[in-house]
Design a protein around this motif. Sequence first.
Motif, PDB file in Angstrom:
ATOM      1  N   THR A 141       0.833  -1.185   0.000  1.00 57.83           N
ATOM      2  CA  THR A 141       0.000   0.000   0.000  1.00 57.83           C
ATOM      3  C   THR A 141       0.865   1.231   0.000  1.00 57.83           C
ATOM      4  N   SER A 142       0.301   2.337  -0.489  1.00 58.31           N
ATOM      5  CA  SER A 142       1.045   3.581  -0.519  1.00 58.31           C
ATOM      6  C   SER A 142       0.951   4.275   0.829  1.00 58.31           C
ATOM      7  N   VAL A 143       2.055   4.825   1.289  1.00 59.33           N
ATOM      8  CA  VAL A 143       2.077   5.557   2.544  1.00 59.33           C
ATOM      9  C   VAL A 143       2.783   6.877   2.308  1.00 59.33           C
ATOM     10  N   GLY A 144       2.349   7.901   3.017  1.00 60.48           N
ATOM     11  CA  GLY A 144       2.973   9.211   2.903  1.00 60.48           C
ATOM     12  C   GLY A 144       3.937   9.431   4.048  1.00 60.48           C
ATOM     13  N   LYS A 145       3.922  10.645   4.566  1.00 62.37           N
ATOM     14  CA  LYS A 145       4.826  10.983   5.645  1.00 62.37           C
ATOM     15  C   LYS A 145       4.497  10.172   6.896  1.00 62.37           C
ATOM     16  N   ALA A 146       5.464  10.027   7.764  1.00 61.81           N
ATOM     17  CA  ALA A 146       5.280   9.250   8.981  1.00 61.81           C
ATOM     18  C   ALA A 146       4.279   9.930   9.901  1.00 61.81           C
ATOM     19  N   LEU A 147       3.492   9.118  10.587  1.00 62.68           N
ATOM     20  CA  LEU A 147       2.595   9.641  11.619  1.00 62.68           C
ATOM     21  C   LEU A 147       3.397  10.030  12.852  1.00 62.68           C
ATOM     22  N   ILE A 148       4.269   9.129  13.310  1.00 73.26           N
ATOM     23  CA  ILE A 148       5.103   9.397  14.478  1.00 73.26           C
ATOM     24  C   ILE A 148       6.498   8.836  14.220  1.00 73.26           C
ATOM     25  N   SER A 149       7.504   9.578  14.635  1.00 74.19           N
ATOM     26  CA  SER A 149       8.893   9.200  14.348  1.00 74.19           C
ATOM     27  C   SER A 149       9.777   9.428  15.561  1.00 74.19           C
ATOM     28  N   ALA A 150      10.748   8.548  15.713  1.00 75.08           N
ATOM     29  CA  ALA A 150      11.903   8.800  16.574  1.00 75.08           C
ATOM     30  C   ALA A 150      13.042   9.213  15.658  1.00 75.08           C
ATOM     31  N   HIS A 164       4.100   4.722  10.078  1.00 75.14           N
ATOM     32  CA  HIS A 164       3.140   5.365   9.183  1.00 75.14           C
ATOM     33  C   HIS A 164       1.717   4.968   9.548  1.00 75.14           C
ATOM     34  N   ALA A 165       0.786   5.823   9.222  1.00 70.18           N
ATOM     35  CA  ALA A 165      -0.621   5.566   9.523  1.00 70.18           C
ATOM     36  C   ALA A 165      -1.066   4.244   8.912  1.00 70.18           C
ATOM     37  N   VAL A 215      -2.672   6.390  17.223  1.00 63.61           N
ATOM     38  CA  VAL A 215      -1.773   5.245  17.281  1.00 63.61           C
ATOM     39  C   VAL A 215      -1.904   4.619  18.663  1.00 63.61           C
ATOM     40  N   ILE A 216      -1.827   3.284  18.720  1.00 66.60           N
ATOM     41  CA  ILE A 216      -1.783   2.590  20.010  1.00 66.60           C
ATOM     42  C   ILE A 216      -0.451   1.874  20.115  1.00 66.60           C
ATOM     43  N   MET A 217       0.198   2.044  21.268  1.00 63.78           N
ATOM     44  CA  MET A 217       1.473   1.390  21.536  1.00 63.78           C
ATOM     45  C   MET A 217       1.268   0.319  22.602  1.00 63.78           C
ATOM     46  N   PHE A 218       1.755  -0.868  22.305  1.00 63.94           N
ATOM     47  CA  PHE A 218       1.628  -2.021  23.202  1.00 63.94           C
ATOM     48  C   PHE A 218       3.010  -2.391  23.721  1.00 63.94           C
ATOM     49  N   ASP A 219       3.180  -2.386  25.036  1.00 63.53           N
ATOM     50  CA  ASP A 219       4.463  -2.744  25.628  1.00 63.53           C
ATOM     51  C   ASP A 219       4.380  -4.138  26.232  1.00 63.53           C
ATOM     52  N   GLU A 220       4.725  -5.150  25.431  1.00 62.50           N
ATOM     53  CA  GLU A 220       4.712  -6.545  25.868  1.00 62.50           C
ATOM     54  C   GLU A 220       3.392  -6.878  26.562  1.00 62.50           C
ATOM     55  N   ALA A 221       2.293  -6.587  25.875  1.00 63.61           N
ATOM     56  CA  ALA A 221       0.964  -6.649  26.463  1.00 63.61           C
ATOM     57  C   ALA A 221       0.536  -8.049  26.871  1.00 63.61           C
ATOM     58  N   THR A 222       1.206  -9.086  26.381  1.00 61.85           N
ATOM     59  CA  THR A 222       0.797 -10.457  26.716  1.00 61.85           C
ATOM     60  C   THR A 222       1.799 -11.185  27.601  1.00 61.85           C
ATOM     61  N   GLN A 243      -7.648  -8.102  15.455  1.00 59.45           N
ATOM     62  CA  GLN A 243      -8.830  -7.425  14.942  1.00 59.45           C
ATOM     63  C   GLN A 243      -8.545  -5.940  14.711  1.00 59.45           C
ATOM     64  N   LEU A 244      -7.857  -5.305  15.647  1.00 60.37           N
ATOM     65  CA  LEU A 244      -7.508  -3.894  15.470  1.00 60.37           C
ATOM     66  C   LEU A 244      -6.632  -3.695  14.239  1.00 60.37           C
ATOM     67  N   ALA A 245      -5.678  -4.599  14.046  1.00 65.84           N
ATOM     68  CA  ALA A 245      -4.808  -4.504  12.866  1.00 65.84           C
ATOM     69  C   ALA A 245      -5.618  -4.632  11.579  1.00 65.84           C
ATOM     70  N   GLN A 246      -6.568  -5.556  11.558  1.00 66.90           N
ATOM     71  CA  GLN A 246      -7.403  -5.742  10.378  1.00 66.90           C
ATOM     72  C   GLN A 246      -8.252  -4.510  10.088  1.00 66.90           C
ATOM     73  N   GLU A 247      -8.582  -3.767  11.133  1.00 69.80           N
ATOM     74  CA  GLU A 247      -9.405  -2.558  10.973  1.00 69.80           C
ATOM     75  C   GLU A 247      -8.568  -1.338  10.610  1.00 69.80           C
ATOM     76  N   GLY A 248      -7.239  -1.511  10.520  1.00 68.74           N
ATOM     77  CA  GLY A 248      -6.391  -0.414  10.083  1.00 68.74           C
ATOM     78  C   GLY A 248      -5.831   0.462  11.178  1.00 68.74           C
ATOM     79  N   MET A 249      -5.920   0.028  12.426  1.00 67.93           N
ATOM     80  CA  MET A 249      -5.354   0.808  13.514  1.00 67.93           C
ATOM     81  C   MET A 249      -3.831   0.873  13.393  1.00 67.93           C
ATOM     82  N   THR A 250      -3.273   2.043  13.577  1.00 70.38           N
ATOM     83  CA  THR A 250      -1.820   2.193  13.613  1.00 70.38           C
ATOM     84  C   THR A 250      -1.316   1.670  14.953  1.00 70.38           C
ATOM     85  N   MET A 251      -0.341   0.746  14.910  1.00 72.65           N
ATOM     86  CA  MET A 251       0.106   0.089  16.130  1.00 72.65           C
ATOM     87  C   MET A 251       1.622  -0.034  16.156  1.00 72.65           C
TER      88      MET A 251
END
Length: 263
Positions: A11-20, A41-42, A179-186, A203-211
């Motif tokens: 898929t095409s992506v533009g500028k980054a949503l969040i960057s280090a 990227h989003a 964006v949702i960040m998961f820190d070793e959630a399991t 399911q969130l990934a399938q719905e397009g959530m940025t993770m």
Amino acid sequence: MLIMQNATSGTSVGKALISARGISKAFGKVEVLHGVSLDVHAGQVVCVIGPSGSGKTTLLRCMALLESPSKGEVVFNDTVIADAAGSRAASQAARAIRPEIGLVFQHFNLWPHMTVLGNVIEAPMRVRGLPRAEATTKAMALLEKVGMADKADRYPARLSGGQQQRVAIARALAMNPSVIMFDEATSALDPELRQEVLQVMRQLAQEGMTMLVVTHEMGFARSVGDRLVFMDQGRIVEDTDPESFFTAPSSDRAVRFLRQIQD
């Protein structure tokens, strides 16, 4: 705007949503991160893996505004939200952007004195200013989404670890984050309960959530991740698509890591 092709998903992506950008982080005399740069990227699911002590969680915490970088900066939609100088402009931007970053921690961090519903509606009411009725309607829909609507009136102590983590995900989603960040959630869950949480994340990934996902779940990283970032000793060693990493890693360190986890 420059558009580039995402080699992982096609898929095409533009500028980054969040960057280090060139993030280093030291605790006292111990430098945990060494000039790390990472774009998310989003719509992407970026999984960060590596041995214990490699800097994965510290990187996530810097990008989530829980730690300040010793060098470098964190950028959200072209706006600097954290820098080594702790500048006033970055601090002001961080206050505005913080609600856009959802967080799910290893140990749930639910408020024990609040019910499941109370945990989910608190931040939208206090931070977003939602009326209680609106926040409650939204919260119940999210609890239904994660399979916890029937536990809305229970307190966290009466829930299993997997149930608590699903509530934590609903709480993060209630803020409408970008964006949702998961820190070793399991990692604090037994195998059966892990699957409950991983299914919600899939399911969130399938719905397009940025993770951005720091994880030890290699199966999830391989099957769900758009990109896989492998870290060691505070540096990114590989940043590639999961299938390439697991079938043909480009570094000796990654080869040794994979051999160890397979053994």
